[in-house]
Every structure is written in C-alpha cells, then in structure tokens.
Write a protein that holds these residues in place. Structure first.
Motif, PDB file in Angstrom:
ATOM      1  N   THR A 181      34.614  37.017 -65.660  1.00 53.95           N
ATOM      2  CA  THR A 181      34.168  36.099 -65.949  1.00 53.95           C
ATOM      3  C   THR A 181      33.183  36.529 -67.054  1.00 53.95           C
ATOM      4  OG1 THR A 181      32.158  36.917 -64.368  1.00 53.95           O
ATOM      5  CG2 THR A 181      33.713  35.176 -63.007  1.00 53.95           C
ATOM      6  N   SER A 182      33.087  36.079 -68.055  1.00 55.31           N
ATOM      7  CA  SER A 182      32.079  35.982 -68.815  1.00 55.31           C
ATOM      8  C   SER A 182      30.665  34.868 -69.091  1.00 55.31           C
ATOM      9  CB  SER A 182      33.186  35.813 -70.610  1.00 55.31           C
ATOM     10  OG  SER A 182      32.422  37.031 -71.410  1.00 55.31           O
ATOM     11  N   ASN A 183      29.490  35.912 -69.088  1.00 49.45           N
ATOM     12  CA  ASN A 183      28.322  35.131 -69.385  1.00 49.45           C
ATOM     13  C   ASN A 183      28.547  34.622 -71.288  1.00 49.45           C
ATOM     14  OD1 ASN A 183      25.666  34.216 -71.283  1.00 49.45           O
ATOM     15  ND2 ASN A 183      24.963  34.515 -68.821  1.00 49.45           N
ATOM     16  N   VAL A 184      28.735  33.314 -71.670  1.00 51.46           N
ATOM     17  CA  VAL A 184      29.368  32.906 -73.378  1.00 51.46           C
ATOM     18  C   VAL A 184      28.174  32.967 -74.274  1.00 51.46           C
ATOM     19  CG1 VAL A 184      29.682  30.481 -74.281  1.00 51.46           C
ATOM     20  CG2 VAL A 184      30.455  30.954 -71.854  1.00 51.46           C
ATOM     21  N   TRP A 185      26.562  32.392 -73.756  1.00 54.95           N
ATOM     22  CA  TRP A 185      25.404  32.698 -74.174  1.00 54.95           C
ATOM     23  C   TRP A 185      25.577  34.400 -74.702  1.00 54.95           C
ATOM     24  CZ3 TRP A 185      24.947  28.642 -76.175  1.00 54.95           C
ATOM     25  CH2 TRP A 185      25.490  27.233 -75.679  1.00 54.95           C
ATOM     26  N   GLU A 186      25.627  35.595 -73.783  1.00 58.96           N
ATOM     27  CA  GLU A 186      25.408  36.541 -73.901  1.00 58.96           C
ATOM     28  C   GLU A 186      26.450  37.390 -74.662  1.00 58.96           C
ATOM     29  OE1 GLU A 186      25.249  38.703 -70.153  1.00 58.96           O
ATOM     30  OE2 GLU A 186      23.179  37.555 -69.827  1.00 58.96           O
ATOM     31  N   ARG A 187      27.407  36.848 -74.545  1.00 57.12           N
ATOM     32  CA  ARG A 187      28.832  37.597 -75.614  1.00 57.12           C
ATOM     33  C   ARG A 187      29.398  37.162 -76.165  1.00 57.12           C
ATOM     34  NH1 ARG A 187      31.496  40.628 -71.169  1.00 57.12           N
ATOM     35  NH2 ARG A 187      29.136  41.638 -69.800  1.00 57.12           N
ATOM     36  N   ARG A 188      28.957  36.039 -76.842  1.00 60.15           N
ATOM     37  CA  ARG A 188      29.926  34.363 -77.987  1.00 60.15           C
ATOM     38  C   ARG A 188      29.911  35.416 -79.008  1.00 60.15           C
ATOM     39  NH1 ARG A 188      28.076  28.904 -78.852  1.00 60.15           N
ATOM     40  NH2 ARG A 188      29.452  28.394 -76.335  1.00 60.15           N
ATOM     41  N   ASP A 189      28.548  36.069 -79.591  1.00 63.20           N
ATOM     42  CA  ASP A 189      28.549  36.758 -81.465  1.00 63.20           C
ATOM     43  C   ASP A 189      28.723  37.984 -81.575  1.00 63.20           C
ATOM     44  OD1 ASP A 189      26.794  34.514 -81.746  1.00 63.20           O
ATOM     45  OD2 ASP A 189      24.715  35.298 -81.453  1.00 63.20           O
ATOM     46  N   ALA A 190      29.155  38.876 -79.786  1.00 61.17           N
ATOM     47  CA  ALA A 190      29.592  40.398 -80.257  1.00 61.17           C
ATOM     48  C   ALA A 190      31.586  39.925 -80.662  1.00 61.17           C
ATOM     49  CB  ALA A 190      29.583  40.853 -79.033  1.00 61.17           C
ATOM     50  N   VAL A 191      31.955  38.965 -79.172  1.00 62.86           N
ATOM     51  CA  VAL A 191      33.220  38.521 -79.919  1.00 62.86           C
ATOM     52  C   VAL A 191      33.019  37.948 -81.153  1.00 62.86           C
ATOM     53  CG1 VAL A 191      35.055  36.812 -78.872  1.00 62.86           C
ATOM     54  CG2 VAL A 191      33.383  37.428 -77.105  1.00 62.86           C
ATOM     55  N   LEU A 192      32.957  37.278 -82.203  1.00 65.73           N
ATOM     56  CA  LEU A 192      32.741  36.563 -82.819  1.00 65.73           C
ATOM     57  C   LEU A 192      33.160  37.658 -84.497  1.00 65.73           C
ATOM     58  CD1 LEU A 192      31.410  33.147 -83.207  1.00 65.73           C
ATOM     59  CD2 LEU A 192      33.602  33.470 -83.021  1.00 65.73           C
ATOM     60  N   ALA A 193      32.333  38.359 -83.953  1.00 65.06           N
ATOM     61  CA  ALA A 193      31.981  39.787 -84.834  1.00 65.06           C
ATOM     62  C   ALA A 193      32.878  40.664 -84.861  1.00 65.06           C
ATOM     63  CB  ALA A 193      30.294  40.911 -84.329  1.00 65.06           C
ATOM     64  N   ARG A 194      33.559  40.719 -83.416  1.00 64.03           N
ATOM     65  CA  ARG A 194      34.598  42.039 -83.618  1.00 64.03           C
ATOM     66  C   ARG A 194      36.659  40.878 -83.589  1.00 64.03           C
ATOM     67  NH1 ARG A 194      36.119  45.569 -80.253  1.00 64.03           N
ATOM     68  NH2 ARG A 194      38.287  46.291 -79.658  1.00 64.03           N
ATOM     69  N   THR A 195      36.949  39.340 -83.219  1.00 69.15           N
ATOM     70  CA  THR A 195      37.321  38.792 -83.600  1.00 69.15           C
ATOM     71  C   THR A 195      37.296  37.136 -84.046  1.00 69.15           C
ATOM     72  OG1 THR A 195      38.443  40.067 -81.967  1.00 69.15           O
ATOM     73  CG2 THR A 195      40.172  38.338 -82.591  1.00 69.15           C
ATOM     74  N   PRO A 196      36.677  37.032 -85.507  1.00 70.04           N
ATOM     75  CA  PRO A 196      36.073  35.657 -85.968  1.00 70.04           C
ATOM     76  C   PRO A 196      37.715  34.913 -85.502  1.00 70.04           C
ATOM     77  CG  PRO A 196      35.637  38.014 -87.630  1.00 70.04           C
ATOM     78  CD  PRO A 196      36.356  38.374 -86.154  1.00 70.04           C
ATOM     79  N   ILE A 197      38.495  35.240 -85.802  1.00 65.08           N
ATOM     80  CA  ILE A 197      39.664  34.337 -85.883  1.00 65.08           C
ATOM     81  C   ILE A 197      39.093  33.860 -84.339  1.00 65.08           C
ATOM     82  CG2 ILE A 197      41.813  35.466 -84.241  1.00 65.08           C
ATOM     83  CD1 ILE A 197      43.528  33.506 -85.877  1.00 65.08           C
ATOM     84  N   PHE A 198      38.489  33.975 -83.066  1.00 64.60           N
ATOM     85  CA  PHE A 198      38.463  33.049 -81.675  1.00 64.60           C
ATOM     86  C   PHE A 198      37.385  31.949 -82.597  1.00 64.60           C
ATOM     87  CE2 PHE A 198      39.414  36.692 -79.143  1.00 64.60           C
ATOM     88  CZ  PHE A 198      40.944  36.452 -79.056  1.00 64.60           C
ATOM     89  N   GLY A 199      36.656  32.340 -83.449  1.00 68.77           N
ATOM     90  CA  GLY A 199      36.016  30.732 -83.610  1.00 68.77           C
ATOM     91  C   GLY A 199      36.398  29.593 -84.691  1.00 68.77           C
ATOM     92  N   PRO A 200      35.042  29.161 -84.956  1.00 71.04           N
ATOM     93  CA  PRO A 200      35.282  27.388 -85.779  1.00 71.04           C
ATOM     94  C   PRO A 200      36.494  28.506 -86.909  1.00 71.04           C
ATOM     95  CG  PRO A 200      33.817  27.068 -84.540  1.00 71.04           C
ATOM     96  CD  PRO A 200      33.817  28.649 -84.851  1.00 71.04           C
ATOM     97  N   ILE A 201      36.928  28.017 -88.080  1.00 69.62           N
ATOM     98  CA  ILE A 201      37.645  28.429 -89.384  1.00 69.62           C
ATOM     99  C   ILE A 201      37.867  26.761 -90.591  1.00 69.62           C
ATOM    100  CG2 ILE A 201      39.932  28.968 -90.870  1.00 69.62           C
ATOM    101  CD1 ILE A 201      40.364  30.646 -88.219  1.00 69.62           C
ATOM    102  N   ASN A 202      36.644  26.622 -90.840  1.00 72.33           N
ATOM    103  CA  ASN A 202      36.882  25.432 -91.646  1.00 72.33           C
ATOM    104  C   ASN A 202      37.958  25.596 -92.727  1.00 72.33           C
ATOM    105  OD1 ASN A 202      34.515  24.113 -90.083  1.00 72.33           O
ATOM    106  ND2 ASN A 202      33.257  25.257 -91.530  1.00 72.33           N
ATOM    107  N   GLY A 203      38.190  26.411 -93.391  1.00 73.49           N
ATOM    108  CA  GLY A 203      39.224  26.464 -94.354  1.00 73.49           C
ATOM    109  C   GLY A 203      40.126  26.110 -93.897  1.00 73.49           C
ATOM    110  N   ILE A 204      41.126  26.356 -92.933  1.00 72.48           N
ATOM    111  CA  ILE A 204      41.947  25.997 -92.607  1.00 72.48           C
ATOM    112  C   ILE A 204      42.358  24.560 -91.857  1.00 72.48           C
ATOM    113  CG2 ILE A 204      44.205  26.807 -90.589  1.00 72.48           C
ATOM    114  CD1 ILE A 204      43.201  29.395 -91.390  1.00 72.48           C
TER     115      ILE A 204
END
Length: 229
Positions: A181-204
């Motif tokens: 399990t993962s608490n989304v609100w606690e972990r989201r920023d750290a995940v995106l900082a480490r692996t940005p591809i998991f988030g929205p990518i408007n340029g593709i």
C-alpha cells in the motif's frame, strides 16, 4: 531507463477499453502473458477473465504501440460504499485502512506482451503510469498493489509502497500475492521527483489518459483537490 521509457511513450498511446472485441484481445493477451510465467493453468478458450472485469467500478486501460495492444491493466476504485475489487476479496482488511469518504485504487491484471519483453521495451514503466495517473484523476487516498514477492522491490523503489499484508492465495492464480500500500498524498511528490515519467507529460501526444467518470460508484473526499490527468 527513463530515456528509453520516454522514447517508448512517444510510440505509444493509451486506450480505455469498452468494446467487447478490444476486451477479448486483452483477455487473450493476459492468458498468453500469465501462462508464459506459469502463473495460471491452460484452458481451451485461451482467455483469462473473471467477474470483476464487468463491475461498474472497473476501468480497462491498454497501451497500444504501433497500432497493437502491447500491455494492459484494469483498475477498480473502491470505498466503504463501493467495496468490490479482486484484492478486497483476498485482503478484506483493506477497508480498515479507509476512513469514511476515502477511496482506494486496486490495479490488477498487469500484463505485457512477452514479445515486448524479449525486445527489452520498458513497457512496465508505461503500464505503471496507468495507476499513478488514475490516483490523480480519481483523487485516490490509498494505492494498492497485490504483487508476487519477487516484484516487491520495484514497487518499493519507484513508487514508495510498503508491505501491508503477507502472501496469500489469490483467485485464479497459481502463485500467492502479498499486499502493498501507499498513501498517495504523502508519497506523490517524492515519486514524481524521482521518476517524472509516472506523471502527466503534456509534450507527448497520447501520453495522458481520459479516465471515465466513476463518481456514481464511489464517494471521494474533495477538499479542494484538483484533477490532473
């Protein structure tokens, strides 16, 4: 690896599956993939499906590459008012993790075409974007992952999951799964900082997902949270 995933993403598009012919392709892909890993027994129909594929809180998402479905995952959005998902059947304690009004996302039937694995296309990153973007779209509080023990390091390293419940027998599968399990609100920023591809990518083009509205099937806490994907 992220550069390779970005290049693969440029060749791909996400598709919400609702038509029976598209779903049958995914059921056959599942069968092929899970059988190759010796996770299921053979059957004459050559498909892998169950009753959870047709529930109102289920969303099927495929990754197409060069016009062919190469990977897929299904999602279930659950809450105390919509307690229906495959992982919930095995790990009923999930509801104890949720406060009234909170939601959880249960991603299952993660499958990649074995041919893509042989070509070393990093489709696992593209598939894992599906639940991550879904947590943003549906304002999810708790992300679930019922996975085999050997897959746990990936979820810990890239998505910040923690072990919640040890391995248990899982319906229709020959190998046990454990619940992360993962608490989304606690972990989201750290995940995106480490692996940005998991988030929205408007340029593709086609890199984001138009998730269907499931608001009739669950109650989510909004509290000013914004939809992103």
């Amino acid at each position: 690896m992220e550069h390779q995933a970005i290049e693969a993403l440029k060749r791909s598009r996400y598709k919400i599956l609702t038509k029976s012919q598209d779903l049958e392709k995914v059921y056959r892909l599942r069968y092929k993939g899970y059988l190759a890993e010796q996770a299921i027994d053979e059957n004459e129909r050559g498909i892998m499906t169950d009753s959870y594929d047709e529930t109102a809180n289920c969303v099927h998402v495929a990754v197409e590459m060069d016009g062919e479905i190469m990977a897929a995952m299904r999602l279930h959005v659950i809450s105390k008012t919509s307690p229906s998902s495959p992982s919930l059947e095995v790990f009923p304690e999930i509801l104890d993790y949720l406060k009234p009004g909170e939601t959880a996302l249960d991603p299952t039937r993660f499958v990649i075409n074995p041919a893509a694995r042989k070509q070393r296309v990093p489709l696992h990153f593209l598939v894992m974007r599906i639940p991550f973007l879904a947590t943003m779209s549906y304002n999810i509080d708790l992300a679930l992952a019922a996975v085999r023990v050997e897959h746990t390091p990936f979820y810990r390293r890239y998505l910040g999951y923690d072990l919640a419940i040890g391995p248990r027998s899982y319906p229709w599968l020959k190998k046990p799964l454990q619940l992360l399990t993962s608490n989304v609100w606690e972990r989201r920023d750290a995940v995106l900082a480490r692996t940005p591809i998991f988030g929205p990518i408007n340029g593709i083009p086609h890199s984001n997902i138009a998730f269907p509205d499931l608001s009739r099937n669950y109650v989510a806490l909004k509290n000013g949270r914004s939809k992103v994907a």
